[in-house]
Scaffold this active site. Sequence first.
Site, PDB file in Angstrom:
ATOM      1  CG  MET A  69      -1.901  -1.196   1.167  1.00  0.00           C
ATOM      2  SD  MET A  69      -3.452  -0.897   2.026  1.00  0.00           S
ATOM      3  CE  MET A  69      -2.851  -0.590   3.678  1.00  0.00           C
ATOM      4  CG  HIS A  82       6.732  -1.911   2.355  1.00  0.00           C
ATOM      5  ND1 HIS A  82       6.666  -0.750   3.079  1.00  0.00           N
ATOM      6  CD2 HIS A  82       5.492  -2.456   2.423  1.00  0.00           C
ATOM      7  CE1 HIS A  82       5.426  -0.585   3.551  1.00  0.00           C
ATOM      8  NE2 HIS A  82       4.710  -1.614   3.172  1.00  0.00           N
ATOM      9  CD  GLN A  91       6.306 -14.439  11.337  1.00  0.00           C
ATOM     10  OE1 GLN A  91       7.380 -14.915  11.009  1.00  0.00           O
ATOM     11  NE2 GLN A  91       5.917 -14.310  12.592  1.00  0.00           N
ATOM     12  CE  LYS A  92       3.655  -4.725  11.895  1.00  0.00           C
ATOM     13  NZ  LYS A  92       2.794  -3.988  11.018  1.00  0.00           N
ATOM     14  CG  ASP A  93       0.331  -7.136   7.854  1.00  0.00           C
ATOM     15  OD1 ASP A  93      -0.359  -6.475   8.630  1.00  0.00           O
ATOM     16  OD2 ASP A  93       1.302  -6.655   7.236  1.00  0.00           O
TER      17      ASP A  93
HETATM   18  P1  AMP Z   1       1.339  -2.898   3.496  1.00  0.00           P
HETATM   19  O1  AMP Z   1       1.892  -1.846   2.610  1.00  0.00           O
HETATM   20  O2  AMP Z   1       1.223  -2.508   4.926  1.00  0.00           O
HETATM   21  O3  AMP Z   1       0.064  -3.529   2.943  1.00  0.00           O
HETATM   22  O4  AMP Z   1       2.412  -4.074   3.497  1.00  0.00           O
HETATM   23  C1  AMP Z   1       2.802  -4.687   2.288  1.00  0.00           C
HETATM   24  C2  AMP Z   1       3.536  -5.951   2.607  1.00  0.00           C
HETATM   25  O5  AMP Z   1       4.698  -5.655   3.376  1.00  0.00           O
HETATM   26  C3  AMP Z   1       2.697  -6.926   3.441  1.00  0.00           C
HETATM   27  O6  AMP Z   1       2.910  -8.253   2.972  1.00  0.00           O
HETATM   28  C4  AMP Z   1       3.243  -6.734   4.827  1.00  0.00           C
HETATM   29  O7  AMP Z   1       3.085  -7.866   5.663  1.00  0.00           O
HETATM   30  C5  AMP Z   1       4.707  -6.464   4.531  1.00  0.00           C
HETATM   31  N1  AMP Z   1       5.338  -5.768   5.651  1.00  0.00           N
HETATM   32  C6  AMP Z   1       4.888  -4.650   6.282  1.00  0.00           C
HETATM   33  N2  AMP Z   1       5.696  -4.328   7.300  1.00  0.00           N
HETATM   34  C7  AMP Z   1       6.683  -5.261   7.329  1.00  0.00           C
HETATM   35  C8  AMP Z   1       7.815  -5.482   8.178  1.00  0.00           C
HETATM   36  N3  AMP Z   1       8.123  -4.672   9.189  1.00  0.00           N
HETATM   37  N4  AMP Z   1       8.597  -6.542   7.901  1.00  0.00           N
HETATM   38  C9  AMP Z   1       8.305  -7.382   6.886  1.00  0.00           C
HETATM   39  N5  AMP Z   1       7.257  -7.230   6.052  1.00  0.00           N
HETATM   40  C10 AMP Z   1       6.450  -6.183   6.274  1.00  0.00           C
END
Ligand code: AMP
Length: 282
Positions: free
Chosen positions: A27, A34, A145-147
């Site tokens: 996002m 990311h 794995q965060k989510d």
């Molecule tokens: P988002 O932009 O928040 O939708 O995240 C995009 C992807 O990045 C998702 O698969 C998240 O789980 C991953 N992500 C977000 N924060 C982290 C983090 N601190 N470490 C690893 N992966 C992450």
Amino acid sequence: MRVVADPREARSVRQRLQGSVGLVPTMGALHDGHLSLVRRARAENDSSVATVFVNPAQFGPGEDLAKYPRNLAGDLARLEAEGVDLVFAPEAASVYPPGFGTWVVPGPLAEPLEGARRPGHFRGVLTVVAKLFHVIEPDRAYFGQKDAQQAILVRRMALDLDLSVGIVVCPIVRDRDGLALSSRNAYLTPEERRAAPVLFRSLGAVVEAWGAGERRGERLREAARAVLAAEPLAAPDYISAADPETLAEIVTATGRVLVSMAVRFGATRLLDNVLLPEGSEL
Ligand code: AMP
């Protein structure tokens, strides 16, 4: 690096990419978490694609869609520096055109944890992920794995819908003080930011209890709860110790345990988790 907003153009650019393709859906408001996914996708595939899309369908009515951090220019600079081949950054109107009415509805794995607090969230996530998979047709897709519940649901969807994409789940990237990187960390006041590593410390207490042989779910949850209780700015939403296959809360662990939590700091809700035994993979 090609940057494309139109889904049909993204499909045609992707079809000209060489060899295997790794996809990283995001996002935006990119941070090193990311970028760790992007690097893994680059390392394991001939070509890499990132998507930047703040998906309205996964935000509930009172949530932070309008104020979610957006920084497309900065994101593109970072993705270019990582050597990404294609960035697909669509407009909401082309992802959900007028008359849109077909959804991917998740099963019972979406019911507890985040799903219970955010009705419709995972329906929105799975629908957009399925659409991105269809436009890009990646060989592998990378999630954090965060989510954890999201990663589990995406993997379930790939199995259930016979999607021929490998789902790769990557470790949580943390700041030096242990706080898991998140676009939402930007919402924290300086005082809240100083308090936020309590999530990581509370997971540390659970890891320690596990290491000392504790296998009772309630004791593992209590180990985290006790550490969080000492931080007045932290308001736990849930603390879970669940079976990573079923997401059912553990009474006594016989296999792996996913310890996860959501904790509020003022208006900001932070997530963190650890999979026990530490170092095992989702
Ligand atoms: P988002 O932009 O928040 O939708 O995240 C995009 C992807 O990045 C998702 O698969 C998240 O789980 C991953 N992500 C977000 N924060 C982290 C983090 N601190 N470490 C690893 N992966 C992450």
